[in-house]
Design a protein around this motif. Sequence first.
Motif, PDB file in Angstrom:
ATOM      1  N   ILE A  95       0.902  -1.239   0.190  1.00  0.00           N
ATOM      2  CA  ILE A  95       0.172   0.143   0.338  1.00  0.00           C
ATOM      3  C   ILE A  95       1.143   1.269  -0.499  1.00  0.00           C
ATOM      4  O   ILE A  95       1.568   1.191   0.683  1.00  0.00           O
ATOM      5  CB  ILE A  95      -0.861  -0.381   1.386  1.00  0.00           C
ATOM      6  N   SER A 124      -7.610   5.951   4.106  1.00  0.00           N
ATOM      7  CA  SER A 124      -6.020   5.143   4.447  1.00  0.00           C
ATOM      8  C   SER A 124      -5.681   3.462   4.243  1.00  0.00           C
ATOM      9  O   SER A 124      -7.012   3.338   3.210  1.00  0.00           O
ATOM     10  CB  SER A 124      -7.546   5.551   6.581  1.00  0.00           C
ATOM     11  N   ARG A 125      -4.391   4.057   5.497  1.00  0.00           N
ATOM     12  CA  ARG A 125      -4.181   2.473   4.648  1.00  0.00           C
ATOM     13  C   ARG A 125      -5.384   1.311   5.067  1.00  0.00           C
ATOM     14  O   ARG A 125      -5.491   0.305   4.061  1.00  0.00           O
ATOM     15  CB  ARG A 125      -3.085   2.242   5.699  1.00  0.00           C
ATOM     16  N   LYS A 126      -5.834   1.337   6.297  1.00  0.00           N
ATOM     17  CA  LYS A 126      -7.357   0.271   6.462  1.00  0.00           C
ATOM     18  C   LYS A 126      -7.853  -0.115   5.565  1.00  0.00           C
ATOM     19  O   LYS A 126      -8.318  -1.378   4.861  1.00  0.00           O
ATOM     20  CB  LYS A 126      -7.884   0.614   7.835  1.00  0.00           C
ATOM     21  N   GLU A 127      -8.671   1.386   4.781  1.00  0.00           N
ATOM     22  CA  GLU A 127      -9.820   0.977   3.936  1.00  0.00           C
ATOM     23  C   GLU A 127      -9.053   0.702   2.521  1.00  0.00           C
ATOM     24  O   GLU A 127      -9.440  -0.298   1.583  1.00  0.00           O
ATOM     25  CB  GLU A 127      -9.904   2.394   3.453  1.00  0.00           C
ATOM     26  N   TYR A 182      -4.943   7.285  -0.543  1.00  0.00           N
ATOM     27  CA  TYR A 182      -3.908   5.756  -0.800  1.00  0.00           C
ATOM     28  C   TYR A 182      -4.035   4.928  -1.946  1.00  0.00           C
ATOM     29  O   TYR A 182      -4.870   5.209  -2.412  1.00  0.00           O
ATOM     30  CB  TYR A 182      -4.460   4.880   0.541  1.00  0.00           C
ATOM     31  N   ASN A 230       1.274   5.440  -0.759  1.00  0.00           N
ATOM     32  CA  ASN A 230      -0.092   7.031  -0.209  1.00  0.00           C
ATOM     33  C   ASN A 230       1.324   8.255  -1.142  1.00  0.00           C
ATOM     34  O   ASN A 230       2.453   7.765  -1.105  1.00  0.00           O
ATOM     35  CB  ASN A 230      -0.487   7.121   1.276  1.00  0.00           C
ATOM     36  N   VAL A 232      -6.563  -1.847   2.242  1.00  0.00           N
ATOM     37  CA  VAL A 232      -6.685  -3.033   2.510  1.00  0.00           C
ATOM     38  C   VAL A 232      -7.051  -4.000   2.514  1.00  0.00           C
ATOM     39  O   VAL A 232      -7.086  -5.054   1.402  1.00  0.00           O
ATOM     40  CB  VAL A 232      -5.894  -2.589   4.184  1.00  0.00           C
ATOM     41  N   ASN A 233      -8.304  -3.680   2.497  1.00  0.00           N
ATOM     42  CA  ASN A 233      -9.943  -4.100   2.307  1.00  0.00           C
ATOM     43  C   ASN A 233     -10.307  -4.035   1.097  1.00  0.00           C
ATOM     44  O   ASN A 233     -10.278  -5.339   0.309  1.00  0.00           O
ATOM     45  CB  ASN A 233     -10.912  -3.634   3.318  1.00  0.00           C
ATOM     46  N   TYR A 272      -8.496  -3.903  -1.052  1.00  0.00           N
ATOM     47  CA  TYR A 272      -7.445  -4.690  -2.029  1.00  0.00           C
ATOM     48  C   TYR A 272      -8.275  -5.975  -1.838  1.00  0.00           C
ATOM     49  O   TYR A 272      -7.496  -7.030  -3.460  1.00  0.00           O
ATOM     50  CB  TYR A 272      -5.586  -5.383  -1.566  1.00  0.00           C
ATOM     51  N   ARG A 273      -8.274  -7.064  -0.749  1.00  0.00           N
ATOM     52  CA  ARG A 273      -8.129  -8.340  -0.317  1.00  0.00           C
ATOM     53  C   ARG A 273      -9.801  -8.541  -1.291  1.00  0.00           C
ATOM     54  O   ARG A 273     -10.206  -9.937  -1.252  1.00  0.00           O
ATOM     55  CB  ARG A 273      -8.737  -8.512   1.314  1.00  0.00           C
TER      56      ARG A 273
END
Length: 387
Positions: free
Chosen positions: A3, A33-36, A15, A5, A38-39, A41-42
């Motif tokens: 990830i 956000s990084r979490k958004e 990001y 940014n 990552v989710n 991507y998955r």
Amino acid sequence: MKIKNKILKNGLKSYYFRIILNGKATHKRGFSSRKEAVNAYRAYKVSEANGELESQQTKRIKFNELAKEWLDMKAKSVRPSTFKKFQERYELHIKKAFQGEFLDEINPIQAQKYVNRVAKELVDYGNILIIINQVYKKAIQYGYVDKNPFENVDKPRAKKAPSKDTVKFYDVEQLRRFLNSAYQLYSKDHYERYVFFRLLAFTGMRKGEALALNWDDVDLANKTLSVSKTVVTVDSGETVSEEAKTKASNRVMTLDNDTVAALTEWKLRQHELYKALGYESSPCNFVFNSSVNSFVSLGKPRQWCRSIAKAAGLSPIIIHGFRHTYATLAVQSGMDIKQLQYQLGHNDVHTTLQIYAEVTNKQKTETARIFANFVNQSNQISNQKNN
């Protein structure tokens, strides 16, 4: 998964990540956000594994929709007369049968049932399958289907042709009888009909090429004939096309003495016919002219052929059969394959090679007789030596 940014102009972080989907690299951006990120991507990877991505969803299309597109493409890539045949076959034998059917709905069982039906109805249903298979070839190319349900169908024996059409060409003796009959019937009136069949039989010309001939194409002094145009059928009717059937169709052919003599005789007679009508000189450009001083319609020679064949006690053949007759007899006489390819105006030598592969019944019998005589003679010599 990596990830990344970057700082936007408004000072906020955005990001993004790079991902391989369906074999192609792409970037997904705009996550706050990084979490958004990552989710997301998955979620993309799960959707890809389940075949749920929009790019993986193939648009469904009906057979007749794609068939119409295929016909539109053919209209731009083939001769008008060829396109007309494709269109007529589609309209008569295909369109109604697949009305409302999606390409991916037609299965091999349905395909086989269709083939079985058209085989009972048509003498040459192979031309129908050519269209269907080409439509499915496009469907596979465009990703609408994975397989062609017609690819492995069993091809039953076609409807038997009427007996008058079962003879495809004449052997040398039959050709002699046919031309003698043509001369006897038309030596006095309509001499051009004899000349027409003489020309086909001794040059291998196509029917449309012969009917499109002008006297300017014929060099009687040098015994040559130039082929550069043909009569074709288009939506508005028949016309002379300056565009030859293939590139190789443009050719100069050498004529034998008897054919030159027949053409010379007809040219004199044609001139006299027009003088009798009050013309000082013949205004006719076409070698084979109609009653209205134009080219002869494509359907006329078939009528002449039937009359001549009947008088000769022969089964009539289609006019293209004289081309086949010429090719077959040329092979028998030992003509070189490249010479035959040029004479027939074939672009592809493989078309000419197919003719070489077709041997008349007489040749088959002769081959068997020669082989049997050779073996028997060898066996006799061997027995004499042993005794």
